[in-house]
Design an enzyme around this catalytic site. Sequence first.
Site, PDB file in Angstrom:
ATOM      1  N   MET A  31       1.537  -1.538  -0.196  1.00  0.00           N
ATOM      2  CA  MET A  31       0.395   0.105  -0.068  1.00  0.00           C
ATOM      3  C   MET A  31       1.031   1.097  -0.083  1.00  0.00           C
ATOM      4  SD  MET A  31      -3.390  -0.813   2.415  1.00  0.00           S
ATOM      5  CE  MET A  31      -4.186   0.574   2.765  1.00  0.00           C
ATOM      6  N   HIS A  32       0.782   2.423   0.016  1.00  0.00           N
ATOM      7  CA  HIS A  32       0.976   3.746  -0.083  1.00  0.00           C
ATOM      8  C   HIS A  32       1.535   4.748  -1.092  1.00  0.00           C
ATOM      9  CE1 HIS A  32      -1.150   3.347   4.013  1.00  0.00           C
ATOM     10  NE2 HIS A  32       0.286   2.233   4.329  1.00  0.00           N
ATOM     11  N   ASP A  61      -2.844  -5.059   0.322  1.00  0.00           N
ATOM     12  CA  ASP A  61      -2.217  -6.533   0.567  1.00  0.00           C
ATOM     13  C   ASP A  61      -2.967  -6.857   2.226  1.00  0.00           C
ATOM     14  OD1 ASP A  61      -0.918  -4.147   2.327  1.00  0.00           O
ATOM     15  OD2 ASP A  61       1.117  -5.204   2.435  1.00  0.00           O
TER      16      ASP A  61
END
Length: 484
Positions: free
Chosen positions: A79-80, A235
């Site tokens: 992520m991110h 995830d």
Amino acid sequence: MYLGIDLGTSGVKALLMDDAQRVIASATAALTVQQPHAMWSEQNPADWIAATDAALTELKDRAGVALSAVRGIGLSGQMHGATLLDSADQVLRPCILWNDVRSHAEAAELDADPQFRAISGNIVFPGFTAPKLRWVEQNEPDIHAQTAKVLLPKDYLRLWLTGEHVSEMSDAAGTSWLDVAGRCWSDDLLAASGMRRDQMPALVEGSTPSGGLRAELAQRWGMQPGTVVAGGAGDNAASAVGLGTVKGGDGFVSLGTSGVVFAATDSYLPKPESAVHAFCHALPDTWHQMGVILSAASALGWFAGITGRSAGDLSAAIGTEVMAPTDVTFLPYLSGERTPHNDARLQGSFTGIGHATDTAAMTRAVLEGVTFALRENLIALQSAGGHVDALLAVGGGARSDYWLQLIATVLGVPVQIAADGDYGAAFGAARLGMLAVNKADPADICTRPAIEREFAPQTDLSDAFDAAFARYQALRPSIKSVGK
């Protein structure tokens, strides 16, 4: 059959499952991380494509695995990360990853604007996407000016697979640009961080279609052109789908590079001041909470490197029977910390070391320190209205019976191990691909695995670990962050 593709930090995994959700085969391809400066962490998106192609080609070349039978594909990913594209969809710079904390000052600046917590339901953490773009604006203005689209890592893979700019709710919730309650981009948050809605991908739910497989790639892997690609998930949400952690009271603990205490919730339960993440789940009208620590199994790996022994050897040397805590206290802030401290500059430490301290005592202290950090996460999560009846254990650290018994004892909840099987993010992604094709009830697809073993709290040690936890908590405020 259904295909799940999980883009992790250390590699890409492709998993094939049949209509009965039996795993037929899987393949992985490794990735590396570049750290050109302290606090930086980057990857080249071209490496994601190469690794995904390698994993799928390996699946295709295995005897008895026919990718032509794949009806749906699901995506999962770290992520991110900020993947910046120009108007021709060309990558402008390496992706800034989730564990890159160079934008801690920009994160604090955005977080000081009360609308971020009010609308996104979360603190603006340095690892999130919005502060990364503010950093680029201030340090690489030419690149920022050319940025036509910002994609999360798995969504860059989707662009390659389908030609579509699309994300989904669980991953988008970690950008600081999403109205998490409303499950849509917030124009106010975008404007406050110098971005526009047209720079964002379209949004779908994780279990719905997002596009179809391009003919060129379908031919390459022996698949059908237009094969449905589901929205997928970040995830941890994908892992939750794989574990059947989708309704209130369901939870898991992940012992990977980072550590996660994850709780599914039947409603949106934000409490930003707790530093608990309140995100959309991968299924419609569901949410989840996460407490995240930045060093879990990686803390044991770090200590293994210091001692010149493997993490497995260190774990084996302390046996499987949990003992009362040592006098040594370990603070596991090797990469700063998220929940509940929200300080990218915290540093770790050992205290209480004496001549009698040996490697085994320090190994136990490392496991205890990480477990105390997980307990702080569970306390923070409970303060935000979440709860777990038990925790399924996943990740590399879940191979240690000692650690699982320790977690159950310190957190005061049963810790469970699933029966043999692959229930990770790639499997969850394949389940989302299945849902996107079949329009089935998620409750019928996202079932919980059979439990092989359960570790109950060892109540005779509760008082001793409560005292050690209090000592751990008392130490943290005395530790000075770098630069403070």
